[in-house]
Design a protein around this motif. Sequence first.
Motif, short mmCIF file in Angstrom:
data_model
loop_
_atom_site.label_atom_id
_atom_site.label_comp_id
_atom_site.label_asym_id
_atom_site.label_seq_id
_atom_site.Cartn_x
_atom_site.Cartn_y
_atom_site.Cartn_z
N ILE A 1 -55.65 6.68 -3.56
CA ILE A 1 -55.88 5.56 -3.61
C ILE A 1 -54.82 4.76 -2.97
O ILE A 1 -53.88 5.20 -2.22
CB ILE A 1 -56.09 5.13 -5.17
N GLN A 2 -55.17 3.38 -2.79
CA GLN A 2 -54.00 2.46 -2.08
C GLN A 2 -53.30 1.60 -3.36
O GLN A 2 -53.61 1.48 -4.58
CB GLN A 2 -54.83 1.45 -1.57
N THR A 3 -51.96 1.35 -3.09
CA THR A 3 -51.21 0.43 -3.83
C THR A 3 -52.00 -0.50 -4.33
O THR A 3 -52.62 -1.16 -3.55
CB THR A 3 -49.82 0.13 -3.16
N GLY A 4 -52.04 -1.00 -5.53
CA GLY A 4 -52.71 -2.20 -5.98
C GLY A 4 -53.96 -2.13 -6.34
O GLY A 4 -54.61 -2.71 -7.04
N GLN A 5 -54.71 -1.00 -6.08
CA GLN A 5 -56.17 -0.59 -6.20
C GLN A 5 -56.07 -0.15 -7.71
O GLN A 5 -55.22 0.65 -7.95
CB GLN A 5 -56.52 0.36 -5.23
N LYS A 6 -57.09 -0.53 -8.53
CA LYS A 6 -57.25 -0.29 -9.80
C LYS A 6 -57.97 1.41 -10.02
O LYS A 6 -58.87 1.86 -8.95
CB LYS A 6 -58.39 -0.87 -10.73
N LEU A 7 -57.43 2.13 -10.80
CA LEU A 7 -57.86 3.59 -10.88
C LEU A 7 -58.31 3.53 -12.37
O LEU A 7 -57.65 3.22 -13.38
CB LEU A 7 -56.87 4.33 -10.78
N VAL A 8 -59.47 3.73 -12.48
CA VAL A 8 -60.41 3.59 -13.84
C VAL A 8 -60.67 5.07 -14.37
O VAL A 8 -61.16 5.94 -13.55
CB VAL A 8 -61.70 3.06 -13.79
N VAL B 1 -51.07 7.90 -3.76
CA VAL B 1 -51.06 6.42 -3.54
C VAL B 1 -50.41 6.16 -2.34
O VAL B 1 -49.33 6.37 -2.18
CB VAL B 1 -50.17 5.92 -4.83
N PHE B 2 -51.29 5.31 -1.55
CA PHE B 2 -50.87 4.90 -0.10
C PHE B 2 -50.51 3.54 0.00
O PHE B 2 -51.35 2.68 -0.65
CB PHE B 2 -51.60 5.49 1.04
#
Length: 160
Positions: free
Chosen positions: A36-43, A103-104
């Motif tokens: 995922i990207q920095t700031g992206q939500k992981l549910v 995380v990228f």
Amino acid sequence: MVVSLKGVTGKSTGASAPPAMLDQKGCLYSPQILAIQTGQKLVVKIRYVRPQRPLHADGARQRGAQDVQMSGGADLTYTFPNPEMFLRFKCDVHPWMFAWVSVFDSPYFAVSDKDGKFVIKNVPPGKYTVEANHRKSGPQTQDVEVADKDVTVNFTFAVK
């Protein structure tokens, strides 16, 4: 294997990206490797019939974070402000139940499929270093130049 363009930073679109999903079903996390990207939500979803699932998020920036998910309970949502490779999510009850999240700080990454194939989409023309990172075998890099056509990169990892 997680593949990314090395040295491309500060271009995260994570805050506007759709949430990524990590699912608990039948005492397994799916997918087991996620990026995922920095700031992206992981549910983190749960579809398990037992009453609770202790969840740990380990890693240099998230060490010690622990939540409990109840069967039929609310999803857990995380965001990560900094890049990190192979952040481990694990269950405290079942030792085989774990997942790895990388995380990228840019949208230029991919997770390979079961055959090792991957595609990093929408890469602008330019010269880049592609880094393939295997959790057990470590990273490998190759320099590439992206122009108006697809670029093929091959990595070979030794089994350890």
